[in-house]
Design a protein around this motif. Structure first.
Motif, PDB file in Angstrom:
ATOM      1  N   LEU A   1      42.010  34.665  37.983  1.00 15.03           N
ATOM      2  CA  LEU A   1      41.074  34.075  39.084  1.00 15.03           C
ATOM      3  C   LEU A   1      40.184  35.497  39.220  1.00 15.03           C
ATOM      4  N   ASP A   2      40.433  36.532  39.147  1.00 15.21           N
ATOM      5  CA  ASP A   2      39.543  37.865  39.123  1.00 15.21           C
ATOM      6  C   ASP A   2      38.566  37.610  37.896  1.00 15.21           C
ATOM      7  N   LEU A   3      38.971  37.267  36.859  1.00 17.41           N
ATOM      8  CA  LEU A   3      38.020  37.153  35.584  1.00 17.41           C
ATOM      9  C   LEU A   3      36.882  36.062  35.695  1.00 17.41           C
ATOM     10  N   VAL A   4      37.069  35.234  36.563  1.00 14.65           N
ATOM     11  CA  VAL A   4      36.211  33.879  36.929  1.00 14.65           C
ATOM     12  C   VAL A   4      35.484  34.318  38.438  1.00 14.65           C
ATOM     13  N   ASN A   5      35.774  35.356  38.864  1.00 12.95           N
ATOM     14  CA  ASN A   5      35.294  35.868  40.054  1.00 12.95           C
ATOM     15  C   ASN A   5      35.449  34.879  41.320  1.00 12.95           C
ATOM     16  N   ILE A   6      36.699  34.466  41.476  1.00  6.41           N
ATOM     17  CA  ILE A   6      37.185  33.572  42.504  1.00  6.41           C
ATOM     18  C   ILE A   6      38.025  34.333  43.348  1.00  6.41           C
ATOM     19  N   LEU A   7      37.737  34.375  44.622  1.00  6.88           N
ATOM     20  CA  LEU A   7      38.390  35.189  45.579  1.00  6.88           C
ATOM     21  C   LEU A   7      39.952  34.407  45.694  1.00  6.88           C
ATOM     22  N   HIS A   8      40.845  35.154  45.896  1.00  4.23           N
ATOM     23  CA  HIS A   8      42.298  34.468  46.388  1.00  4.23           C
ATOM     24  C   HIS A   8      42.711  35.379  47.628  1.00  4.23           C
ATOM     25  N   ILE A   9      43.628  34.667  48.327  1.00  5.97           N
ATOM     26  CA  ILE A   9      44.043  35.186  49.560  1.00  5.97           C
ATOM     27  C   ILE A   9      45.640  35.390  49.418  1.00  5.97           C
TER      28      ILE A   9
END
Length: 98
Positions: free
Chosen positions: A90-98
């Protein structure tokens, strides 16, 4: 590669043309085979699609590059991964996770 060509054409039609498109692969053998068109006895089964990919790479509109397996974000969609690996993807594709 077909999807990359289609997306490249779509972006060009929408006026968001790019000079080159980068396609990443973690298969070093496939990259070498696509870039170096030397005949090998083990590659006799390769059909017209291979030659099409080689022609596209020769035109240099699409660049085939190596990506390390641990840095390949596609694995979160195609393989069973741990939570830590999924969050890394998720970090690699710049998606924020909670």
């Amino acid at each position: 590669m077909k999807e990359a060509i289609w997306l490249y054409g779509l972006l060009k039609d929408l006026g968001v043309g790019q000079k080159q498109l980068e396609v990443y692969s973690d298969n070093q053998s496939a990259i070498h085979l696509a870039k170096n068109q030397v005949f090998h006895a083990r590659t006799t089964h390769i059909d017209v699609r291979y030659h099409f990919v080689c022609e596209i790479l020769e035109e240099e509109e699409i660049i085939l590059q190596k990506i390390h397996t641990t840095e390949n974000p596609v694995y979160m969609l195609t393989k069973v991964v741990t939570r830590v690996k999924f969050e890394h993807c998720l970090d690699l594709v710049n998606i924020l996770h909670i």
